[in-house]
Design an enzyme around this catalytic site. Structure first.
Site, PDB file in Angstrom:
ATOM      1  N   GLU A  52       0.824  -1.200   0.000  1.00  0.00           N
ATOM      2  CA  GLU A  52       0.000   0.000   0.000  1.00  0.00           C
ATOM      3  C   GLU A  52       0.866   1.262   0.000  1.00  0.00           C
ATOM      4  O   GLU A  52       1.754   1.420   0.830  1.00  0.00           O
ATOM      5  CB  GLU A  52      -0.926   0.004   1.212  1.00  0.00           C
ATOM      6  CG  GLU A  52      -1.871  -1.180   1.287  1.00  0.00           C
ATOM      7  CD  GLU A  52      -2.929  -1.171   0.184  1.00  0.00           C
ATOM      8  OE1 GLU A  52      -3.101  -0.120  -0.466  1.00  0.00           O
ATOM      9  OE2 GLU A  52      -3.576  -2.217  -0.016  1.00  0.00           O
ATOM     10  N   CYS A 100      -7.015  -1.667   8.706  1.00  0.00           N
ATOM     11  CA  CYS A 100      -5.774  -1.712   7.927  1.00  0.00           C
ATOM     12  C   CYS A 100      -5.317  -0.296   7.592  1.00  0.00           C
ATOM     13  O   CYS A 100      -4.198   0.114   7.897  1.00  0.00           O
ATOM     14  CB  CYS A 100      -5.982  -2.529   6.653  1.00  0.00           C
ATOM     15  SG  CYS A 100      -6.253  -4.285   6.947  1.00  0.00           S
ATOM     16  N   HIS A 132      -0.977  -5.926   2.293  1.00  0.00           N
ATOM     17  CA  HIS A 132      -2.200  -6.726   2.284  1.00  0.00           C
ATOM     18  C   HIS A 132      -1.888  -8.104   1.705  1.00  0.00           C
ATOM     19  O   HIS A 132      -1.339  -8.206   0.597  1.00  0.00           O
ATOM     20  CB  HIS A 132      -3.287  -6.057   1.432  1.00  0.00           C
ATOM     21  CG  HIS A 132      -4.257  -5.267   2.237  1.00  0.00           C
ATOM     22  ND1 HIS A 132      -4.570  -3.944   1.960  1.00  0.00           N
ATOM     23  CD2 HIS A 132      -5.010  -5.600   3.317  1.00  0.00           C
ATOM     24  CE1 HIS A 132      -5.461  -3.507   2.841  1.00  0.00           C
ATOM     25  NE2 HIS A 132      -5.747  -4.489   3.666  1.00  0.00           N
TER      26      HIS A 132
END
Length: 208
Positions: free
Chosen positions: A84, A152, A171
């Site tokens: 991410e 998250c 992830h």
């Protein structure tokens, strides 16, 4: 030479994820280790609770003074490992395990709308893929710009708020997906190695 600390976290159970792939992978990473001299790996489980996460993440930074923090979480639809690039402050209106969510929907009041990792995430994905290929692993890695609006993203924003140059969120697919727990642990190891190189803490020749 002082030992440098790398902190890697995974999440506990939530909703249909009675066994959270992120924590299982982090536990397995602890077993296999980083294979790096001069680095201590600290692993911690985060609860799927906003209030605890808002307190625990800064506490872990202060307690361990890590050179790198990797948060891992499970993405139910993922078929690859996502790195991410950024986290968003608002929109956290999905209740956590205690049926709570932030009253304003924000991670940090008056915080920036978006925080972006200072590391080159595309380059991190390339490095991880190269490591996997050289070791004969079938792992794949992709950059993502949407960490969701749940714990998250929330945990990632908290860490980016503290240090955008030493924080990353990963992830992973569920354990029913394309990769085994052992493979996901290797993926996390590759991510740690590539991030340490990106941060300038590790030179390419130091990695096994």
């Amino acid at each position: 030479m002082a030992t440098k600390t790398v902190l890697v976290t995974g999440f506990g159970p939530f909703r249909e994820h009675d066994v959270n792939a992120s924590w299982e992978a982090v536990k397995e990473l602890k077993e296999i280790g980083l294979q790096l001299d001069g680095f201590e790996l600290v692993t911690e489980q985060l609860s799927v609770e906003y209030e605890e996460c808002s307190k625990r993440v800064p506490h872990l930074w202060a307690q361990h003074e890590p050179v790198l923090v990797i948060h891992a979480g499970v993405h139910g639809d993922a078929r690859t490992v996502y790195l991410e690039e950024c986290a968003h402050n608002d929109g956290h209106d999905i209740p956590d395990n205690k049926c709570h969510c932030p009253s304003t929907g924000n991670c940090i009041e008056d915080g920036n709308q978006e925080l972006t990792c200072k590391m080159d995430v595309n380059d991190l994905c390339r490095q991880c893929a190269d490591m996997a290929k050289s070791n004969g692993d079938k792992l794949t890695f992709k950059r993502s710009t949407d960490a969701g609006r749940y714990l998250c993203n929330f945990s990632y924003y908290c860490s980016l708020h503290l240090d955008r140059g030493a924080s990353l969120f990963v992830h992973v697919p569920p354990l029913s997906g394309p990769f085994s727990c052992g493979e996901l642990a290797l993926a996390l190891r590759y991510v740690v190695h590539s991030c340490l190189q990106s941060c300038g803490v590790l030179t390419p020749g130091d990695a096994p």
